[in-house]
Design a protein around this motif. Structure first.
Motif, PDB file in Angstrom:
ATOM      1  N   PRO A 206       0.788  -1.096   0.237  1.00 58.30           N
ATOM      2  CA  PRO A 206      -0.088  -0.083  -0.206  1.00 58.30           C
ATOM      3  C   PRO A 206       0.089   1.367   0.418  1.00 58.30           C
ATOM      4  N   ALA A 207       2.772   1.658   0.855  1.00 58.53           N
ATOM      5  CA  ALA A 207       2.635   2.543   0.358  1.00 58.53           C
ATOM      6  C   ALA A 207       3.471   2.870  -1.160  1.00 58.53           C
ATOM      7  N   ASP A 208       3.287   1.423  -1.889  1.00 58.72           N
ATOM      8  CA  ASP A 208       3.932   2.074  -3.671  1.00 58.72           C
ATOM      9  C   ASP A 208       2.558   2.839  -4.479  1.00 58.72           C
ATOM     10  N   MET A 209       1.854   3.604  -3.642  1.00 60.18           N
ATOM     11  CA  MET A 209       0.624   4.107  -4.571  1.00 60.18           C
ATOM     12  C   MET A 209       0.958   5.860  -4.555  1.00 60.18           C
TER      13      MET A 209
ATOM     14  N   TYR B 145      11.561  15.636  -6.045  1.00 59.25           N
ATOM     15  CA  TYR B 145      10.025  15.978  -5.342  1.00 59.25           C
ATOM     16  C   TYR B 145       9.580  14.944  -4.843  1.00 59.25           C
ATOM     17  N   ALA B 146       9.581  14.058  -5.926  1.00 64.26           N
ATOM     18  CA  ALA B 146       9.465  12.430  -6.145  1.00 64.26           C
ATOM     19  C   ALA B 146       9.919  11.695  -4.693  1.00 64.26           C
ATOM     20  N   GLN B 147      10.814  11.865  -4.898  1.00 56.76           N
ATOM     21  CA  GLN B 147      11.488  10.921  -3.273  1.00 56.76           C
ATOM     22  C   GLN B 147      10.987  11.437  -2.126  1.00 56.76           C
TER      23      GLN B 147
ATOM     24  N   ASN C 289       9.409   9.061   0.302  1.00 60.21           N
ATOM     25  CA  ASN C 289       9.915   8.850   1.742  1.00 60.21           C
ATOM     26  C   ASN C 289       8.825   9.050   2.946  1.00 60.21           C
ATOM     27  N   ALA C 290       8.049  10.605   2.529  1.00 55.75           N
ATOM     28  CA  ALA C 290       7.074  11.292   3.764  1.00 55.75           C
ATOM     29  C   ALA C 290       6.162   9.741   3.425  1.00 55.75           C
ATOM     30  N   GLU C 291       5.355   9.614   2.837  1.00 56.80           N
ATOM     31  CA  GLU C 291       4.052   8.204   2.362  1.00 56.80           C
ATOM     32  C   GLU C 291       4.790   7.204   2.707  1.00 56.80           C
ATOM     33  N   GLY C 292       5.495   6.920   2.398  1.00 58.48           N
ATOM     34  CA  GLY C 292       6.381   5.361   3.499  1.00 58.48           C
ATOM     35  C   GLY C 292       6.587   5.420   4.721  1.00 58.48           C
ATOM     36  N   LEU C 293       7.361   6.760   5.644  1.00 56.99           N
ATOM     37  CA  LEU C 293       6.714   6.893   6.606  1.00 56.99           C
ATOM     38  C   LEU C 293       5.872   6.601   6.960  1.00 56.99           C
TER      39      LEU C 293
END
Length: 621
Positions: free
Chosen positions: A154-157, A586-588, A592-596
């Motif tokens: 789910p983090a890869d969305m 920005y993508a990185q 990172n923010a979404e994953g964390l």
């Protein structure tokens, strides 16, 4: 995104170099964190910190060893351990463990594991053994890895196109502003401030001032540390036992003999007919005859005739192998040969082979003198552990029975009586017992502060007990004015001078804008603030573009007052931040923010909680 999280949080699940995080069973039972109601112990934490340090040392051999065992590194290890446990819990709760068929399919097809496959598509047991793993252990680790990938899915969305988002984000973040400024320094107004002692005293009694000068509660203590590490120096090492252990474990101190092997394979199924085997044998006998006359032809003949698709290209070379090589027939043949000799034809589950040995290494045994220091260290550790187990109960009883003093206990157990000052929060850089939450809790218990008796012996680390006694308790309070009077006077003086600077600045703002003069005109941005304080820069960058040419003021506190006129708003410099780079960064950042955030939500769902500070379990403060 999954890869980023796996690299940051789960380095143990890349299939190799793993000892497993489920084996933390030999640590002490002190609870340092919980996940889904299950505790993580001090022993778990110590093991995780040790494995993290070893991994970082392998990746960067030049790294300062002190950084590997710092409080920050230990905190990182604990947070990583909690994250791993949360992810493992999610795999179990969501029933995401991969089935046997899925594990086998991924192993056979994924290029990631190609180097671990034999020509027949089976796990290379020799390579796995070199990493301390069995094929069953590897399969289980791969199964966990696949489950974790599903948990992290789910983090890869993220949206596929981030070009516009990157441009907007970096335009807002890094735009430039052309401004004119006039600074009114508070220092210039000092001489206009008149202060008397009564002014200073009144100011010091204000709640805000008292809070600013408040010194935290603290306790001056004396304490004793009983731990296995310190006992190592006191135990007696038996020379005879060292020699006996050496003789019984000579294999441990020997380098396993290895042989550099090449082979020629003619494939043959297990159920091959007699005539098929005879033909294969005849082919190898012909090659064998050629090699008798010129053994140096082996590599050339292997390239031409060997049916091992992997090794044929390198002249049949299998590199150095040990006696436990996964093709037993080849290993047996190789270890029966001398250097440069050619084996008889041998049969394995893959077919018929000719084997040769080009080099031999290892097999040496280190002498007792070479390993004595190593053995002595091990024996001291074992004896110290046993001594600690024997003395721990006696120590706990002694500090309780002799409750009003630690000196007699120190003399009885030959321990150093140490002194320190503790607060309710560990001091910056505190290590060992002085950073232990359990010791701090015991010291600041109401009974300890009131009676100044010995605390109970608390477990502050692996095989480490500490008892402390409060010598003096100092409640949280601001110091007497006489102790800080000059500093308070200076503080009040600068505050009033700053107020005068602000008043002067506001008077100037009340004038017509065209009548104002400025000291300088500059172009500022977050990348080039031109010495402006952060608060001032933020206000300038947040000012509405509609306020062009309209001056405004920025209060710099005791730094004074700033008059600002916004002349122009400019986009970021393309040279400083190219568009493609902005999009990637920005993508990185978003990934990172979404994953964390996803990981934090997962930990919150399983009620993950860290209970300990980043203390280093050690015997010294």
């Amino acid at each position: 995104m999954q890869l980023i999280l796996l690299v940051l949080i789960l380095p143990s699940f890349v299939a190799l170099g793993v000892q497993g995080y489920s084996s933390f069973s030999d640590g002490v039972g002190l609870k340092v964190a919980t996940v889904d109601g299950h505790k993580i112990t001090q022993g778990d934490w110590d093991n995780a910190a040790r494995e993290q340090a070893e991994r970082m040392r392998r990746e960067n051999p030049q790294m300062d060893p002190k950084l590997l065992d710092s409080p920050e590194a230990r905190q990182q290890a604990l947070e990583g351990l909690v994250s791993r446990r949360a992810l493992e819990t999610a795999v179990q709760k969501q029933q995401l463990m991969a089935a046997d068929g899925r594990v086998a399919s991924v192993f056979r097809r994924s290029p990631t594991y190609a180097f671990l496959r034999t020509p027949e598509g089976q796990p290379n047991k020799a390579l796995l053994a070199a990493q301390g793993m069995s094929s069953e252990g590897f399969a289980e680790r791969l199964r966990q890895d696949l489950g974790l990938q599903q948990v992290l899915a789910p983090a890869d969305m993220l949206p596929r196109s981030l070009k516009l988002g990157g441009k907007l984000a970096f335009d807002a973040l890094l735009q430039q502003r052309d401004i004119s400024v006039k600074r009114l320094e508070a220092q210039a107004y000092r001489d206009q401030v008149q202060l008397g002692d009564a002014d200073v005293a009144t100011y010091y009694q204000l709640p805000a001032t008292q809070k600013r000068w408040m010194q935290p509660e603290r306790a001056q203590i004396e304490y004793l540390v009983l731990d296995a590490e310190a006992l190592k120096q006191r135990v007696q090492v038996n020379e005879g036992e060292l020699k006996t252990y050496y003789e019984q474990n000579r294999k441990r101190f020997s380098t396993p003999e290895e042989r550099q092997v090449s082979h020629i394979l003619i494939k043959l199924d297990a159920g091959a007919k007699a005539e098929q085997e005879a033909a294969a044998r005849a082919q190898l006998e012909a090659l064998q005859a050629l090699l008798r006359s010129d053994p140096k032809q082996f590599a050339a003949l292997a390239r031409k005739h060997s049916q091992d698709e992997i090794s044929a290209a390198s002249g049949g070379e299998l590199d150095f192998i040990g006696r436990d090589f996964n093709v037993k027939a080849i290993a047996d043949a190789a270890f029966a040969l001398g250097k440069g000799e050619i084996s008889p034809i041998v049969r394995s589950e893959f077919g018929l082979h000719l084997v040769t040995v080009s080099d031999i290494r290892g097999g040496d045994v280190r002498s007792f003198e070479d390993v004595r220091a190593e053995l002595e260290t091990e024996q001291r550790s074992e004896l110290a552990k046993k001594e600690f187990q024997t003395l721990s109960e006696q120590f706990s009883n002694a500090v309780y029975e002799q409750a009003d003093a630690l000196q007699p206990v120190a003399e009885k157990f030959q321990l150093e009586l140490r002194k320190a000052e503790l607060g309710r929060v560990p001091a910056a850089g505190a290590q060992g017992p002085l950073a232990s939450p359990k010791l701090i809790e015991a010291v600041f218990a109401p009974e300890s502060l009131k009676t100044k008796r010995n605390t109970e012996a608390v477990e502050t680390g692996v095989q480490q007990l500490v008892s402390a006694r409060v010598l003096k308790h100092v409640p949280a309070a601001a110091p007497a004015l006489d102790e800080v009077k000059e500093a308070v006077r200076e503080q009040l003086l600068m505050e009033r001078a700053a107020a005068l600077a602000k008043k002067a600045g506001e008077a100037l703002l009340a004038q017509k804008a065209e009548e104002l003069s400025y000291d300088t005109t500059v172009t500022v941005s977050r990348m080039n603030p031109h010495g402006l304080p952060r608060e001032a820069l933020n206000k300038i960058l947040l000012a509405s573009a509609g306020s062009l040419a309209k001056p405004f003021g920025v209060d710099l506190g005791t730094g004074g007052y700033l008059l600002v006129r916004l002349n122009a708003v400019k986009p970021p410099s393309e040279q400083e931040v190219p568009a493609k780079q902005a999009e990637q960064q920005y993508a990185q950042a978003l990934a990172n923010a979404e994953g964390l955030a996803y990981l934090e939500a997962l930990k919150a769902g399983y009620k993950a909680k860290i209970l300990a500070s980043p203390a280093k379990a050690a015997s010294s403060p």
